[in-house]
Write an enzyme that holds these catalytic residues in place. Structure first.
Site, short mmCIF file in Angstrom:
data_model
loop_
_atom_site.label_atom_id
_atom_site.label_comp_id
_atom_site.label_asym_id
_atom_site.label_seq_id
_atom_site.Cartn_x
_atom_site.Cartn_y
_atom_site.Cartn_z
N LYS A 56 39.08 37.19 42.65
CA LYS A 56 39.30 35.87 41.68
C LYS A 56 39.83 34.96 42.41
O LYS A 56 39.78 33.91 42.16
CB LYS A 56 40.11 36.31 40.38
CG LYS A 56 39.15 37.60 39.68
CD LYS A 56 40.07 37.84 38.44
CE LYS A 56 41.47 38.60 38.69
NZ LYS A 56 41.19 39.91 39.10
N PRO B 157 45.98 52.69 49.12
CA PRO B 157 44.52 52.39 49.23
C PRO B 157 43.84 52.49 47.85
O PRO B 157 44.05 53.32 46.95
CB PRO B 157 43.94 53.69 50.06
CG PRO B 157 45.44 54.54 50.12
CD PRO B 157 46.34 53.73 49.58
N GLN C 14 44.31 40.70 36.94
CA GLN C 14 43.77 42.08 36.52
C GLN C 14 42.34 42.02 36.20
O GLN C 14 41.54 41.11 36.83
CB GLN C 14 44.54 42.68 35.40
CG GLN C 14 46.02 43.28 35.77
CD GLN C 14 47.08 42.17 35.88
OE1 GLN C 14 46.87 41.28 34.91
NE2 GLN C 14 47.66 42.00 36.94
N ASP D 147 41.20 43.10 41.35
CA ASP D 147 40.74 42.82 43.01
C ASP D 147 39.30 42.46 43.11
O ASP D 147 38.69 42.93 43.93
CB ASP D 147 41.24 44.12 43.78
CG ASP D 147 42.70 44.43 43.45
OD1 ASP D 147 43.51 43.44 43.55
OD2 ASP D 147 42.89 45.77 42.98
N GLY E 129 47.66 40.44 42.34
CA GLY E 129 47.99 40.08 43.93
C GLY E 129 46.87 39.37 44.28
O GLY E 129 45.46 39.83 44.20
N HIS E 130 46.87 37.93 44.69
CA HIS E 130 45.83 37.39 44.99
C HIS E 130 46.01 37.23 46.67
O HIS E 130 47.06 36.54 46.91
CB HIS E 130 45.69 35.91 44.52
CG HIS E 130 45.22 36.02 42.91
ND1 HIS E 130 44.53 37.09 42.70
CD2 HIS E 130 45.73 35.34 41.96
CE1 HIS E 130 44.28 36.88 41.32
NE2 HIS E 130 45.09 35.77 40.70
P1 IMP Z 1 50.68 47.76 35.27
O1 IMP Z 1 50.07 46.69 35.24
O2 IMP Z 1 51.77 47.69 36.69
O3 IMP Z 1 51.27 48.34 34.39
O4 IMP Z 1 49.64 48.89 35.88
C1 IMP Z 1 49.02 49.37 35.02
C2 IMP Z 1 47.41 49.59 35.94
O5 IMP Z 1 46.75 48.39 36.39
C3 IMP Z 1 47.49 50.56 37.24
O6 IMP Z 1 46.41 51.16 37.27
C4 IMP Z 1 47.43 49.35 38.09
O7 IMP Z 1 47.19 49.72 39.40
C5 IMP Z 1 46.76 48.36 37.50
N1 IMP Z 1 46.84 46.93 38.00
C6 IMP Z 1 47.64 46.12 37.38
N2 IMP Z 1 47.51 44.89 38.03
C7 IMP Z 1 46.43 45.02 38.81
C8 IMP Z 1 45.74 44.02 39.65
O8 IMP Z 1 46.11 42.72 39.76
N3 IMP Z 1 44.75 44.40 40.35
C9 IMP Z 1 44.40 45.76 40.35
N4 IMP Z 1 45.01 46.73 39.42
C10 IMP Z 1 46.15 46.19 38.91
MG MG Z 2 44.56 41.70 43.26
#
Ligand code: IMP
Ligand code: MG
Length: 431
Positions: free
Chosen positions: A16, A309, A225, A13, A40-41
């Site tokens: 990017k 949040p 990520q 987040d 999520g973009h």
């Molecule tokens: P997972 O990728 O759904 O298995 O989640 C594992 C961890 O990565 C959790 O803390 C999620 O909130 C975090 N996470 C996964 N994808 C994103 C992203 O695109 N942005 C921020 N956090 C992410």
């Molecule tokens: Mg994001």
């Protein structure tokens, strides 16, 4: 150079999507190399806000080819939802410009059910996943029993594989977790439909990229990520199940290091994270609310994928420097600097303290990190609205100093600063 990279320097987040979007206008190919629809973009173009989870943000630009690389885990239902929504808004999402690697792994409803069941069982110790089935799909990949997109070329093989997969997962869902099984026939029918729609999108992606690079086409690896969610280098186990760091680009696309050009680290001007795990710079109360926003703006700090949040805090430079080394950043882009406007003082974390001892690097053992408190340097803030700044000279002196402090500490040049959600709200830095 043919292969540039956009890499999240924090916990995801970082903004990017906006930077990819900005660069994509001059590129031939944008490729996702890891993760799935956990990403999520949010991309704002004029009055239109696009929220994308799986499809590279480059899709918004005509003439850019987008690739879902082999390192991605793809939920076909989400992919179809996104292309249908984009098509409705007039974006060309035909297989000519959007391609799925045959070697990308598929996420099924059984993976999603397992993700939820596992998190529920972990209770207070949960990872805080996005519950999109990411971990279970990568587990199957590593366990060599995953389903790859190439099955869409072979409807019969796909049906057999889906039945065997759902049966195996249902056993775990029922016997280990005591939850409802997934409907085997329904999943098989869904995937037969996905195969029909998605087969035309399949490509031998590494070969496609080798040819493109040989022909002088430029490729941007779009990170999802962030470095501290990296399976190897992040805050394990509170990480995702893939490698968002620069190394993950090479394996996630099948391109070797000699083609790499820029490695652009994206860092927010403060820190945020969703999900569990230690966070030495975390803020609570009024200041947290100030940085997070109320959720009324699309850029406020609420998860694009989950709506949760985000936890927020001051900028952690110890983390950032570690990320610069993990990825060999050639430059840094600092995003959301405008959010800091109006604060009297800004803090940046320059070291940690544990049991009276100063630590000036990022400890990999979470038990150590959890005992660390942040050592802050206080920098003067600025009151001016900076959202219309376009050059360094437009920024107040204290804002320039804040950015310079980041560059000095991380030993990485800052090449651009975002000062608002719009594509145009960028300050380019001459270095
Ligand atoms: P997972 O990728 O759904 O298995 O989640 C594992 C961890 O990565 C959790 O803390 C999620 O909130 C975090 N996470 C996964 N994808 C994103 C992203 O695109 N942005 C921020 N956090 C992410
Ligand atoms: Mg994001």
């Amino acid at each position: 150079m043919p292969l540039d990279m956009i890499i999240g320097a924090q916990w995801g987040d970082e903004g990017k999507g906006t930077i990819t979007d900005l660069m994509a206008a001059e590129l031939d190919i944008v490729a996702r190399y890891s993760g799935g629809d956990n990403a999520g973009h949010t991309v704002t173009v004029g009055n239109e806000v696009f929220k994308l989870h799986l499809i590279p943000s480059g899709i918004i630009h005509e003439g850019v080819t987008c690739i879902i690389g082999n390192g991605v885990v793809l939920n076909p239902a989400v992919f179809l939802r996104e292309i249908d929504a984009l098509a409705e808004r007039g974006v060309d999402v035909s297989p000519e410009r959007l391609k799925i690697s045959r070697s990308a792994h598929l996420i099924t409803p059984a993976h999603v059910a397992l993700d939820t069941a596992k998190e529920t069982q972990l209770g207070a110790g949960k990872i805080g996943t996005t519950q999109r089935g990411i971990g279970p799909a990568y587990s199957d990949k590593t366990d060599r029993c995953g389903l790859r997109a190439e099955l869409f070329d072979d409807p019969e093989g796909l049906a057999d594989a889906i039945h065997a997969h759902v049966q195996a997962k249902n056993k775990i869902l029922q016997e280990i977790y005591g939850v409802q099984p997934v409907d085997e026939d329904e999943v098989a029918a869904q995937f037969a439909h996905y195969a029909q729609r998605l087969q035309p999108y399949l490509v031998d992606s590494a070969h496609f990229l080798h040819t493109a690079i040989k022909n002088g086409r430029s490729v941007l690896a779009e990170g999802a990520q962030g470095s501290f969610l990296d399976l190897d280098h992040g805050t394990y186990p509170f990480v995702t199940s893939s490698c968002p760091t620069a190394g993950g680009v090479l394996t996630g696309l099948g391109v070797g290091p000699k083609h790499v050009g820029k490695i652009i680290g994206i860092a927010k001007a403060f820190t945020s994270r969703v999900g569990s795990g230690p966070f030495p710079c975390e803020l609570e109360g009024d200041m947290a609310l100030r940085l997070r926003g109320t959720g009324s703006n699309p850029w406020d700090e609420y998860g694009t994928t989950t709506g949760r949040p985000r936890r927020v805090g001051w900028l952690d430079l110890v983390m950032l420097k570690y990320a610069a080394n993990l990825n060999s950043f050639t430059e840094l882009v600092v995003t959301k600097l405008d959010i800091l406007s109006g604060l009297d003082e800004l803090k940046v974390c320059v070291a940690y303290e544990r049991n009276g001892e100063r630590i000036d690097y990022y400890p990999t053992d979470l038990r150590v990190l959890a005992e660390c408190t942040a050592v802050y340097e206080t920098l003067p803030g600025w009151q001016e609205d900076i959202m219309s700044a376009r050059t360094m000279a437009d920024l107040p002196e204290n804002a320039r100093s804040y950015v310079q402090y980041i560059a000095d500490y991380t030993e990485t040049a800052v090449s651009a600063i975002s000062v608002g959600p719009e594509r145009s709200q960028i300050v380019k830095v001459e270095n």
